[in-house]
Design a protein around this motif. Structure first.
Motif, short mmCIF file in Angstrom:
data_model
loop_
_atom_site.label_atom_id
_atom_site.label_comp_id
_atom_site.label_asym_id
_atom_site.label_seq_id
_atom_site.Cartn_x
_atom_site.Cartn_y
_atom_site.Cartn_z
N SER A 298 15.24 -31.02 -31.92
CA SER A 298 14.32 -30.24 -31.89
C SER A 298 13.96 -29.21 -32.91
O SER A 298 14.99 -28.72 -33.61
N ARG A 299 12.66 -28.72 -33.08
CA ARG A 299 12.54 -28.06 -33.95
C ARG A 299 12.47 -26.22 -33.37
O ARG A 299 12.26 -26.03 -32.15
N LEU A 300 12.55 -25.38 -34.38
CA LEU A 300 12.53 -24.01 -33.86
C LEU A 300 11.09 -23.48 -33.82
O LEU A 300 10.32 -23.75 -34.63
N SER A 301 10.77 -22.89 -32.67
CA SER A 301 9.35 -22.34 -32.46
C SER A 301 9.19 -20.85 -32.99
O SER A 301 10.14 -20.01 -32.54
N ILE A 302 8.37 -20.67 -33.82
CA ILE A 302 8.25 -19.38 -34.46
C ILE A 302 6.84 -19.00 -34.18
O ILE A 302 5.88 -19.73 -34.52
N PHE A 303 6.84 -17.62 -33.74
CA PHE A 303 5.52 -16.78 -33.48
C PHE A 303 5.37 -15.77 -34.44
O PHE A 303 6.28 -15.16 -34.71
N THR A 304 4.00 -15.94 -35.21
CA THR A 304 3.88 -14.64 -36.11
C THR A 304 2.65 -13.80 -35.54
O THR A 304 1.65 -14.65 -35.11
#
Length: 303
Positions: free
Chosen positions: A3-9
């Motif tokens: 799984s990839r990490l989810s990043i919100f900017t």
């Protein structure tokens, strides 16, 4: 596939957003870039799978935004990027090794949380953003779910503290499970803060922690043979508390035996047999198995 990490900017500078995107590879991260505060709050609140880390721009809108996130119980790893290279306030001067965010940069209850759970960097350090995301996640996972990170006397509403403590615990467990799937993050979950260990707490904190632990275990026991859909989550949360505070397995056994003794007395007063309590040995075995597995995984692997 891991799984990839989810990043919100939420970056008001499009140039900054473009620069950031080139440093976050698609094989490791899922990047969601948002340019409106209203849209950012809506996405965070409505997202079924919450992001694993937030990246925000340091500007006058930061304080009210963080306060709002805190008050709604949204506690997540955080990296704050400062665009200006000139820092007039000496307390905010950046050093080559970013540390937790300065306490006086955020006010009220939110400051005490983000003081320990956020990393502040300058725009010149953007190329190393993956390392700072790792650092923010580590800080977040080191926070103890049961050791208050705010002064209870400063809380305007007790429900805010309860909500944030519960959300912190749930988010730590969710993120830790996800990080276990990634070799690059193997072991980050287990960098516990010894200051939060049970043996290092004050007498008052120990008493409060044990009372909560006993209450949570009692709830698990009373719903263990029911059709409670949240039972597994309750067990995970209980074990998570015990692990972060370095509780011994023998202490869990003591909590179980004390509860069984109380229930036995209650059943006898009601003129009922207490033989049914023998079935709850399964509950104890289940909880101990989960806790032992967490301690087993916390042992560094041979390289």
């Amino acid at each position: 596939m891991r799984s990839r990490l989810s990043i919100f900017t939420y970056l008001r500078s499009e140039l900054l957003a473009q620069s950031l995107s080139q440093y976050l590879s698609s094989d490791r991260y899922v990047l969601t870039q948002i340019y409106s505060q209203q849209e950012f709050l809506r996405k965070v609140e409505q997202e079924h799978q919450l992001p694993d880390c937030l990246i925000l721009q340091d500007d006058p809108q930061l304080l009210p935004l963080l306060t709002q996130l805190y008050q709604q119980g949204t506690l997540l790893p955080l990296v704050i990027v400062k665009i200006s290279l000139e820092v007039k306030d000496s307390s905010l001067i950046l050093d080559p090794n970013p540390t937790s965010i300065a306490a006086n940069s955020i006010s009220e209850d939110a400051s005490l949380f983000y003081q320990n759970a956020a990393v502040r960097i300058s725009i010149t350090q953007l190329s190393e953003i993956p390392r700072y995301i790792d650092r923010a996640i580590t800080l977040f996972l080191e926070l103890s779910p049961r050791v208050p990170f705010s002064d209870p006397s400063s809380m305007s509403d007790d429900t805010i503290e309860v909500k944030t403590q519960t959300f912190l615990q749930e988010q730590q467990h969710r993120l830790a499970e996800k990080l276990r799937e990634r070799l690059g993050y193997l072991g980050v979950y287990y960098k516990r803060n010894p200051q939060n260990f049970f043996r290092n707490l004050s007498s008052e904190q120990k008493h409060e922690f044990l009372d909560r632990l006993k209450a949570d275990y009692r709830e698990i026991v009373l719903t263990y043979f029911s059709k409670d859909d949240r039972l597994n989550q309750k067990i995970d949360e209980f074990v998570n508390q015990a692990f972060f505070c370095d509780i011994a397995v023998t202490q869990i056994v003591e909590i179980h035996m004390e509860l069984m003794d109380d229930l036995s007395k209650q059943l006898k007063l009601e003129g009922r047999s207490d033989e049914i309590l023998l079935d709850y040995r399964l509950t104890l075995i289940d909880v101990i198995a989960h806790l032992c597995e967490m301690y087993r995984r916390s042992i560094p692997r041979d390289s």
